[in-house]
Scaffold this active site. Structure first.
Site, PDB file in Angstrom:
ATOM      1  N   ASN A   6       0.859  -1.185   0.000  1.00 45.61           N
ATOM      2  CA  ASN A   6       0.000   0.000   0.000  1.00 45.61           C
ATOM      3  C   ASN A   6       0.895   1.235   0.000  1.00 45.61           C
ATOM      4  O   ASN A   6       1.496   1.583   1.014  1.00 45.61           O
ATOM      5  CB  ASN A   6      -0.910  -0.022   1.237  1.00 45.61           C
ATOM      6  CG  ASN A   6      -1.803   1.199   1.317  1.00 45.61           C
ATOM      7  OD1 ASN A   6      -1.909   1.976   0.370  1.00 45.61           O
ATOM      8  ND2 ASN A   6      -2.454   1.374   2.458  1.00 45.61           N
ATOM      9  N   LYS A   9       0.036   4.245  -0.307  1.00 42.90           N
ATOM     10  CA  LYS A   9      -0.618   5.395   0.331  1.00 42.90           C
ATOM     11  C   LYS A   9      -0.445   6.654  -0.535  1.00 42.90           C
ATOM     12  O   LYS A   9      -0.396   6.546  -1.759  1.00 42.90           O
ATOM     13  CB  LYS A   9      -0.127   5.579   1.770  1.00 42.90           C
ATOM     14  CG  LYS A   9      -0.269   4.286   2.576  1.00 42.90           C
ATOM     15  CD  LYS A   9      -0.108   4.470   4.064  1.00 42.90           C
ATOM     16  CE  LYS A   9      -0.240   3.117   4.764  1.00 42.90           C
ATOM     17  NZ  LYS A   9      -0.159   3.230   6.216  1.00 42.90           N
ATOM     18  N   HIS A  52      -9.461   0.795   4.798  1.00 43.06           N
ATOM     19  CA  HIS A  52      -8.203   1.008   5.533  1.00 43.06           C
ATOM     20  C   HIS A  52      -8.455   1.906   6.738  1.00 43.06           C
ATOM     21  O   HIS A  52      -9.303   2.798   6.698  1.00 43.06           O
ATOM     22  CB  HIS A  52      -7.153   1.644   4.611  1.00 43.06           C
ATOM     23  CG  HIS A  52      -5.783   1.607   5.191  1.00 43.06           C
ATOM     24  ND1 HIS A  52      -5.354   2.529   6.121  1.00 43.06           N
ATOM     25  CD2 HIS A  52      -4.752   0.741   5.012  1.00 43.06           C
ATOM     26  CE1 HIS A  52      -4.115   2.223   6.481  1.00 43.06           C
ATOM     27  NE2 HIS A  52      -3.716   1.153   5.829  1.00 43.06           N
ATOM     28  N   GLU A 112      -6.991   4.335   7.883  1.00 43.35           N
ATOM     29  CA  GLU A 112      -6.873   5.769   7.618  1.00 43.35           C
ATOM     30  C   GLU A 112      -8.160   6.309   6.995  1.00 43.35           C
ATOM     31  O   GLU A 112      -8.562   7.447   7.268  1.00 43.35           O
ATOM     32  CB  GLU A 112      -5.654   6.028   6.718  1.00 43.35           C
ATOM     33  CG  GLU A 112      -4.352   5.832   7.481  1.00 43.35           C
ATOM     34  CD  GLU A 112      -3.165   5.370   6.649  1.00 43.35           C
ATOM     35  OE1 GLU A 112      -2.139   5.025   7.262  1.00 43.35           O
ATOM     36  OE2 GLU A 112      -3.258   5.344   5.408  1.00 43.35           O
ATOM     37  N   GLU A 156      -5.186  -5.312  10.346  1.00 42.96           N
ATOM     38  CA  GLU A 156      -4.171  -4.301  10.619  1.00 42.96           C
ATOM     39  C   GLU A 156      -4.437  -3.650  11.968  1.00 42.96           C
ATOM     40  O   GLU A 156      -5.288  -2.764  12.074  1.00 42.96           O
ATOM     41  CB  GLU A 156      -4.209  -3.220   9.532  1.00 42.96           C
ATOM     42  CG  GLU A 156      -3.889  -3.738   8.154  1.00 42.96           C
ATOM     43  CD  GLU A 156      -3.399  -2.599   7.257  1.00 42.96           C
ATOM     44  OE1 GLU A 156      -2.246  -2.683   6.826  1.00 42.96           O
ATOM     45  OE2 GLU A 156      -4.138  -1.648   7.028  1.00 42.96           O
ATOM     46  N   GLY A 172       2.711   1.970  10.777  1.00 39.49           N
ATOM     47  CA  GLY A 172       3.632   3.096  10.634  1.00 39.49           C
ATOM     48  C   GLY A 172       4.258   3.565  11.931  1.00 39.49           C
ATOM     49  O   GLY A 172       4.915   4.592  11.979  1.00 39.49           O
ATOM     50  N   SER A 229       3.569  -2.416  10.235  1.00 37.32           N
ATOM     51  CA  SER A 229       5.026  -2.378  10.394  1.00 37.32           C
ATOM     52  C   SER A 229       5.693  -3.715  10.052  1.00 37.32           C
ATOM     53  O   SER A 229       6.577  -4.189  10.771  1.00 37.32           O
ATOM     54  CB  SER A 229       5.404  -1.904  11.811  1.00 37.32           C
ATOM     55  OG  SER A 229       4.895  -0.598  12.036  1.00 37.32           O
TER      56      SER A 229
END
Length: 247
Positions: free
Chosen positions: A10, A12, A94, A96, A164, A170, A210
């Protein structure tokens, strides 16, 4: 069993024409494990560039799409448009999108159902925040998010679930292989009890959060981890080592 290992990258909101062309060159050179399915999630303006720069053996995914084919939805893209570009995949739900853009479980489920109906394959993302994990809510949150999708989806053939844990995305914190396996096993049990044993055995559940070249092999060895959805590391050459985690 025979679930094909599946690794998604991904990207992003990263990259430009030059860097994406370079990344595609690196991926094309590989070598990539032929027993692993590889998909890269590219920013929308560069989807055609990525598709034309990569071999057919590497899938290209949009990072989002809407729940209808066309209309007055400024700024949105539809699965029909993605199909028109020769794309086969989309990443939906996702964390986000959920946290920053306020997407609800229900909206994500509607998007998943529409994308599947239009012939796309979907990486559907779920996962808990740090507060939710510390409150002992990990399974409740993951099951709630999955249940919303299950209410809309009857055929799971073209769905990959990406677990996730939001606290590991991250941040450099990774769920331990044991923590990840525990959630993956619980999700598989949820599918057995709420969908079917066949779907539970067949559905691929990726881990995301990560993932690096350093930790991918230990994660890949777990029985219920069927691949990864990789963020930052997918922009680096080490992504190839992650794809090859089972070699």
């Amino acid at each position: 069993m025979g679930r094909k290992f599946c690794v998604g990258g991904n990207w992003k909101m990263n990259g430009d024409k030059a860097s994406i062309a370079e990344l595609c060159k690196t991926l094309s050179a590989g070598p990539l494990d032929p027993n692993t399915e590889v998909v890269v999630g590219c920013p929308a303006p560069y989807l055609s560039l990525a598709r034309s720069s990569l071999p057919e053996s590497i899938g290209v995914a949009a990072q989002n799409c809407y729940k209808v084919a066309k209309g007055a939805f400024t700024g949105e893209i539809s699965p029909a448009m993605l199909k028109d570009l020769g794309l086969g995949w989309v990443i939906l739900g996702h964390s986000e999108r959920r946290a920053i853009f306020g997407e609800t479980d229900e909206l994500i489920a509607e998007k998943v159902a529409h994308a599947l109906a239009e012939g796309l394959k979907v990486i559907a993302c779920i996962g808990e925040t740090l507060q939710e994990r510390e409150a002992g809510q990990t399974e409740a949150v993951c099951f709630r998010q999955t249940k919303a999708i299950a209410a809309q989806v009857k055929d799971w053939t073209n769905v990959v679930i990406a677990y996730e844990p939001v606290w590991a995305i991250g941040t450099g914190k990774t769920a331990t292989p044991e923590q990840a396996q525990e959630v993956h096993a619980a999700l598989r049990k949820w599918f057995t009890e709420n969908v079917s044993a066949d779907v539970s055995n067949a559905i691929r559940i990726q881990y995301g959060g990560s993932v690096t070249a350093a930790n991918c092999r230990e994660l890949a060895a777990k029985p219920d981890i069927d691949g990864f959805l990789v963020g930052g590391a997918s922009l680096k050459p080490e992504f190839i080592q992650i794809v090859n985690a089972r070699q």
